[in-house]
Design an enzyme around this catalytic site. Sequence first.
Site, short mmCIF file in Angstrom:
data_model
loop_
_atom_site.label_atom_id
_atom_site.label_comp_id
_atom_site.label_asym_id
_atom_site.label_seq_id
_atom_site.Cartn_x
_atom_site.Cartn_y
_atom_site.Cartn_z
N SER A 219 -12.44 -6.49 -5.98
CA SER A 219 -12.53 -6.77 -4.62
C SER A 219 -13.97 -6.43 -3.88
CB SER A 219 -11.56 -6.04 -3.73
OG SER A 219 -11.49 -4.69 -4.27
N GLY A 221 -14.79 -6.34 -0.51
CA GLY A 221 -14.50 -6.05 0.83
C GLY A 221 -14.65 -7.50 1.58
N GLY A 224 -15.04 -10.96 0.10
CA GLY A 224 -13.97 -11.39 -0.71
C GLY A 224 -13.65 -10.87 -2.15
N GLY A 250 -7.00 -3.53 0.44
CA GLY A 250 -6.53 -3.79 -0.98
C GLY A 250 -5.28 -3.97 -1.60
N ASP A 251 -4.31 -2.95 -0.80
CA ASP A 251 -2.85 -3.15 -1.08
C ASP A 251 -2.37 -4.03 -0.71
OD1 ASP A 251 -3.50 -0.15 -2.07
OD2 ASP A 251 -3.04 0.39 0.02
#
Length: 310
Positions: A219, A221, A224, A250-251
């Site tokens: 990831s 942020g 993308g 992120g989750d």
Amino acid sequence: MILTITLNPAIDISYRLDTLVTDGTNRCSHVIKTAGGKGLNVTRVLHCIEGNVCATGLLGGANGQFIVNQLNQLGISNDFVSITGETRNCIAILHDGKQTEILEGGPRISEDEKVAFLCKYEELLHEADLIVASGSIPKDLGNGLYCTLIEKAHQAGRRFLLDSSGEALRKAIPAVPYLIKPNREELAQLLGKKIESREDVIAGLEQLKDTGITCIVVSLGAEGALALYDRKIYHVEPAKIEAVNATGSGDSTMAGFAYALENGFPVEKMLTFGCVLGTLNAMEEQTGFLNKELIEDFLARTTVQILKEL
């Protein structure tokens, strides 16, 4: 059914202040208390999009009961193992355009409680299509626990998605989870080298191509994500937004991957779907929530392309 695992859950308490006064009194009227922990964030997002999900892990004391009560009120299926210790609090103070966090370490876990959890996990494995484990491992359980859980999932013929970091992630890799999702910093820690540019991330993914892991997503942020899948490197570019609260994005992305895999989405749509859920979470004040009515619009505004074939 998607089984989510949160081994070190918490009540996430958010205080919003205009200004934080140190060495003095702060009065707060804007307080949010949420059943927290990365795995529970995944759980709530799956519930938001009407996914079939059950949450498990370890809970204890009045805080643990608060979490169970909140999940029950939301109509979220859960089956946790009770422990004698008190589930932790994690406090975020939003002030002066900043966020100050106070994170408790979590309760002690006995050997009997560890055994009870492993028994519960094996029981739930038979009902699950795939497993998503997120977050840290309580120190009493040992950093190798995810490795054990992955091996048991393999034995049951189930896919295991892991979002963790440090030694917990490092020790899990030889067990070959189906998917991992480190960020840039976690990838650098895993590989023991600096990861600064997009080219560094791609080189890191190439270094991990022979681990046997089907999908590795890094990831980035607001930029993308870069992903390795079937010896191809993909870039997923999200829609541009004004983020309200990126915590839990992120989750939410992991929730999107799990939902997509359970529903047989092709790889490009799986990567896009995860990215969209992460973006939508960042538009909400409350962590682990999104407006599912916006999904189709944001799928059309999110792009994925193959950068390289290995």
